[in-house]
Design a protein around this motif. Sequence first.
Motif, mmCIF file in Angstrom:
data_model
loop_
_atom_site.group_PDB
_atom_site.id
_atom_site.type_symbol
_atom_site.label_atom_id
_atom_site.label_comp_id
_atom_site.label_asym_id
_atom_site.label_seq_id
_atom_site.Cartn_x
_atom_site.Cartn_y
_atom_site.Cartn_z
ATOM 1 N N SER A 1 1.053 -1.701 0.128
ATOM 2 C CA SER A 1 -0.256 -0.415 0.075
ATOM 3 C C SER A 1 0.721 1.380 0.070
ATOM 4 C CB SER A 1 -1.017 0.283 1.427
ATOM 5 O OG SER A 1 0.067 0.073 2.627
ATOM 6 N N SER A 2 2.489 1.351 0.272
ATOM 7 C CA SER A 2 3.008 2.333 0.553
ATOM 8 C C SER A 2 3.425 2.909 -1.093
ATOM 9 C CB SER A 2 4.056 2.227 1.311
ATOM 10 O OG SER A 2 3.216 1.165 2.400
ATOM 11 N N VAL A 3 3.304 2.531 -2.289
ATOM 12 C CA VAL A 3 4.353 2.809 -3.599
ATOM 13 C C VAL A 3 2.689 3.565 -3.610
ATOM 14 C CG1 VAL A 3 5.304 0.641 -3.809
ATOM 15 C CG2 VAL A 3 3.430 0.561 -4.735
ATOM 16 N N PRO A 4 3.442 4.528 -4.764
ATOM 17 C CA PRO A 4 1.739 5.149 -5.803
ATOM 18 C C PRO A 4 1.805 4.584 -6.252
ATOM 19 C CG PRO A 4 4.080 5.582 -6.249
ATOM 20 C CD PRO A 4 4.568 4.807 -4.871
ATOM 21 N N SER B 1 12.003 -1.568 -14.140
ATOM 22 C CA SER B 1 10.795 -1.468 -14.664
ATOM 23 C C SER B 1 9.439 -0.641 -14.495
ATOM 24 C CB SER B 1 10.761 -2.091 -15.418
ATOM 25 O OG SER B 1 9.576 -2.264 -16.312
ATOM 26 N N LEU B 2 9.255 -0.478 -12.830
ATOM 27 C CA LEU B 2 8.553 0.025 -12.357
ATOM 28 C C LEU B 2 8.706 1.337 -11.746
ATOM 29 C CD1 LEU B 2 7.199 -3.972 -10.014
ATOM 30 C CD2 LEU B 2 5.278 -2.368 -11.785
ATOM 31 N N ALA B 3 9.758 1.430 -11.265
ATOM 32 C CA ALA B 3 9.995 2.694 -10.943
ATOM 33 C C ALA B 3 10.240 3.155 -12.662
ATOM 34 C CB ALA B 3 11.262 2.450 -9.896
ATOM 35 N N GLU B 4 10.245 3.077 -13.561
ATOM 36 C CA GLU B 4 10.475 4.074 -14.252
ATOM 37 C C GLU B 4 9.322 5.420 -14.693
ATOM 38 O OE1 GLU B 4 12.799 3.677 -17.255
ATOM 39 O OE2 GLU B 4 11.160 5.306 -18.112
ATOM 40 N N GLY B 5 10.158 6.139 -14.690
ATOM 41 C CA GLY B 5 8.429 7.764 -15.229
ATOM 42 C C GLY B 5 8.845 7.865 -13.052
ATOM 43 N N GLY B 6 9.585 7.602 -12.671
ATOM 44 C CA GLY B 6 9.244 8.136 -11.532
ATOM 45 C C GLY B 6 8.456 8.156 -10.922
ATOM 46 N N PHE B 7 8.020 9.115 -9.955
ATOM 47 C CA PHE B 7 6.805 9.158 -9.222
ATOM 48 C C PHE B 7 5.374 9.902 -9.891
ATOM 49 C CE2 PHE B 7 7.730 8.936 -4.154
ATOM 50 C CZ PHE B 7 7.880 7.643 -4.622
ATOM 51 N N GLU B 8 6.409 10.772 -11.243
ATOM 52 C CA GLU B 8 5.116 10.581 -12.139
ATOM 53 C C GLU B 8 4.099 9.808 -12.913
ATOM 54 O OE1 GLU B 8 4.557 14.537 -13.247
ATOM 55 O OE2 GLU B 8 5.104 14.344 -10.928
ATOM 56 N N SER B 9 5.264 9.198 -13.304
ATOM 57 C CA SER B 9 4.197 8.182 -14.131
ATOM 58 C C SER B 9 4.570 6.790 -13.517
ATOM 59 C CB SER B 9 4.473 7.609 -15.476
ATOM 60 O OG SER B 9 5.488 8.134 -15.748
ATOM 61 N N GLY B 10 5.358 6.661 -12.614
ATOM 62 C CA GLY B 10 5.459 5.413 -12.382
ATOM 63 C C GLY B 10 6.304 5.145 -11.300
ATOM 64 N N ILE C 1 11.191 10.633 11.096
ATOM 65 C CA ILE C 1 12.557 9.925 11.459
ATOM 66 C C ILE C 1 11.839 8.671 10.633
ATOM 67 C CG2 ILE C 1 13.369 8.703 13.408
ATOM 68 C CD1 ILE C 1 12.725 10.752 14.549
ATOM 69 N N CYS C 2 11.318 8.281 10.114
ATOM 70 C CA CYS C 2 11.253 6.769 9.427
ATOM 71 C C CYS C 2 10.617 7.527 8.379
ATOM 72 C CB CYS C 2 11.006 5.489 10.395
ATOM 73 S SG CYS C 2 9.166 5.923 10.124
ATOM 74 N N PRO C 3 9.947 5.900 7.872
ATOM 75 C CA PRO C 3 9.173 6.118 5.684
ATOM 76 C C PRO C 3 8.345 5.633 6.680
ATOM 77 C CG PRO C 3 11.711 4.437 6.059
ATOM 78 C CD PRO C 3 11.466 4.763 7.449
ATOM 79 N N LEU C 4 7.689 5.437 7.090
ATOM 80 C CA LEU C 4 5.996 5.683 7.673
ATOM 81 C C LEU C 4 5.329 6.832 6.822
ATOM 82 C CD1 LEU C 4 4.378 4.186 9.914
ATOM 83 C CD2 LEU C 4 3.495 5.854 9.255
ATOM 84 N N GLY C 5 5.704 7.989 7.764
ATOM 85 C CA GLY C 5 5.482 9.484 6.603
ATOM 86 C C GLY C 5 5.334 8.897 5.345
ATOM 87 N N ASP C 6 6.321 8.876 5.170
ATOM 88 C CA ASP C 6 6.261 8.779 3.391
ATOM 89 C C ASP C 6 6.217 7.474 2.800
ATOM 90 O OD1 ASP C 6 8.620 10.721 3.351
ATOM 91 O OD2 ASP C 6 9.963 8.868 2.675
ATOM 92 N N ALA C 7 5.496 6.766 3.223
ATOM 93 C CA ALA C 7 4.246 5.588 2.888
ATOM 94 C C ALA C 7 2.811 5.923 3.134
ATOM 95 C CB ALA C 7 4.939 4.031 3.687
ATOM 96 N N ALA C 8 2.604 7.403 4.230
ATOM 97 C CA ALA C 8 1.032 7.838 4.129
ATOM 98 C C ALA C 8 0.889 8.811 3.316
ATOM 99 C CB ALA C 8 1.476 8.033 5.619
ATOM 100 N N ALA C 9 1.848 9.099 2.686
ATOM 101 C CA ALA C 9 1.556 10.801 2.121
ATOM 102 C C ALA C 9 1.597 10.132 0.454
ATOM 103 C CB ALA C 9 3.431 11.547 1.725
ATOM 104 N N TRP C 10 2.796 8.864 -0.148
ATOM 105 C CA TRP C 10 2.978 8.647 -1.340
ATOM 106 C C TRP C 10 1.655 8.191 -2.098
ATOM 107 C CZ3 TRP C 10 8.340 5.491 -0.251
ATOM 108 C CH2 TRP C 10 8.805 6.841 -0.800
ATOM 109 N N PRO C 11 -0.030 7.355 -0.958
ATOM 110 C CA PRO C 11 -0.828 6.472 -1.719
ATOM 111 C C PRO C 11 -1.908 8.220 -2.355
ATOM 112 C CG PRO C 11 -0.334 6.078 0.125
ATOM 113 C CD PRO C 11 1.078 6.532 0.013
ATOM 114 N N VAL C 12 -1.899 8.726 -0.830
ATOM 115 C CA VAL C 12 -2.690 10.149 -1.511
ATOM 116 C C VAL C 12 -2.101 10.825 -2.776
ATOM 117 C CG1 VAL C 12 -3.354 12.172 -0.628
ATOM 118 C CG2 VAL C 12 -3.281 10.071 1.065
ATOM 119 N N ALA C 13 -1.161 11.116 -2.455
ATOM 120 C CA ALA C 13 -0.309 12.091 -3.774
ATOM 121 C C ALA C 13 -0.922 11.702 -4.317
ATOM 122 C CB ALA C 13 0.926 12.440 -3.269
ATOM 123 N N SER C 14 -0.314 10.490 -5.122
ATOM 124 C CA SER C 14 -0.447 9.095 -6.470
ATOM 125 C C SER C 14 -1.770 9.358 -6.553
ATOM 126 C CB SER C 14 -0.089 8.331 -6.494
ATOM 127 O OG SER C 14 -0.478 6.996 -5.359
#
Lengths: 193, 446
Positions: free
Chosen positions: B288-291, B313-322, B400-413
């Motif tokens: 669930s953490s990934v875009p 390959s899954l990361a191709e395009g960065g957060f814009e399209s990957g 401090i840890c990546p949980l914040g990122d993991a919470a942010a990415w699904p929403v932003a994407s």
Amino acid sequence: MHNNQIQHKIHFRENKEFHFREEIMEKVKQIISRYPEGKQKSALLPILHIAQEENCGHLSVDVMDYVAQLLGIQSIEVYEVATFYSQFYLEKQGKYVIELCKTASCAICGGEDILDFIKEKLNIQEGETTDDKLFTLKTVECLGGCGYAPVMQVNTEFYEFLDRQKIDSIIDELRSKANDEKAKASTWAEKFC
Amino acid sequence: MGRKILLDKIDIPGILGFDVYRNNGGYSAVEKALKTMSPDQVLDEVKKSGIRGRGGAGFPAGMKWSFLDRSTNNPRYLICNADESEPGTFKDRYLMEKLPHLLIEGLIVSSYALGANTCFIYIRGEFKYLVGILEKAIFEARKNGFIGKNILSSGYSLDIYVHPGAGAYICGEETALIESLEGKRGNPRIKPPFPASKGLYQCPTVVNNVETLASIGPIIIMGGEEYAKIGTGKSTGTKLISASGHINQPGVYEIEMGISVEDFIYLDEYCGGIRGSKKLKAIVAGGSSVPVLPENLVFKTAKNETRLMTYESLAEGGFESGTMLGSGGLIVYDEDACMVRNTWNFSRFYHHESCGQCSPCREGTGWMEKVLYRIEHGQGRIEDIDLLVNISKNIEGNTICPLGDAAAWPVASAIRHFREEFEFHVKHPEKIKNKDHGNIQKLFVP
């Protein structure tokens, strides 16, 4: 986790005489001995699991004080841990704690309907216990059974691919074996060799 | 059908037991390593294999091992991270339930390479039934001389213990896990120092995922170079994929990295296509953490290249399209799934699991959950959508840890790819009253 448990009604001096039975104590000592000298506090989580089971499914302040004494740590060190982890309950629970997963795949594969069905069947809302003290209904976050969605656990026994029929038979079965001593569920203490 | 390295013996009757496992070539990696190789040689093979951490971050395991502080006389520890809690991921559970000895074998070889004499398996408390299975496997391995003092007369000694958690997603983060194993709340530590120098009890520690450690046995048997030939580029070897959601055949599949996402979702030997012959709407590729990826970016990248099941390959395009391969937890959504409801579901999860240590995460996850709740329930405002993007940006990178990122990415994407669906919720609250409002195209039909 940080915000939900503060409102719990903590049970204070309800079981001052709490102590581990002899056979459980042996297992507990063995678990403590797994950690290096001076690091006995490491055994806190496994021992709280066992203490909770031995205290009819929840942790009271007396029980936590007892565990603190056993490990040679301050009571507050036990309280702060017991309030952090969602598997430790500070309130009395029904004999069977139904924990239905509500995250991700379980939510999109019928879990929401299953929740409505269980509420209707047991005539309780989330977080409540039936009048006969047999069932407590909770929803929990991901149980790690996404491929078998929807899933739930009842006192940490897993049930998968739930539908209305399955819920019917699981609840009926639990009701019928509630008073059967032989049908006792497996305990934490017996999991450790 | 791809090669199976981890699950090849899974169908052998009785493989849960030591004798059957041993008679089918089990524990030969321990023999090979302890009798014919030095710890550094084992480390070299793991480096050559190119295996990347299977828990989600994808950090090369050999490199992680080489960071271990070998300069002190303090004991060293290996911790197996079996706190599998990432929504969409259930591969480690499957592996431990079906092939516990494969994991134990990997732990022995890995501990030997690291010079660790104690190894803990930190397993999430909900997997209580697996504790018994693992303890029994350890007991059998000990009885047969593969764990304990002076293993196979090599002079090397090792103890392995199972340590249960108690329901906290955050304890999958390695420093939170170490805190928890020390009997404390699972609050992640500030890094540096990294566990490689100051980990469990302030001693040098390596924390690896179950699947990573289970792969070490096969890597030692076949050799790192052979292992690296499987897969493509920097995605070597095989990977367990947990497939769930609206597919015909959910389950755990071992794939050679490099097969296409389309093949994985539609071939009968894997997911077998979308349930009820519906159309695909989106996927979450690595837990669930990934875009989230919308249908038009699932099979082809933005550059119109075939999307493969690999880290790159899954990361191709960065957060814009990957997106990211993450833990390999693939969740598939059909055309009727509501992306707003799903994003709210994820946000609620992260809010519940935030340890509460860092304000951006503690406050931000709850804020996002509330805003998403009101959009999904017909009380949203149009400016809420940009508010969500704003909150997610203020969480990301500020914890401090990546949980914040993991919470942010699904929403932003989700907003990046499905903004019109969020706007529809705000503009047409009367049309989303019914729970089945995921397909907004259908709702526009008069």
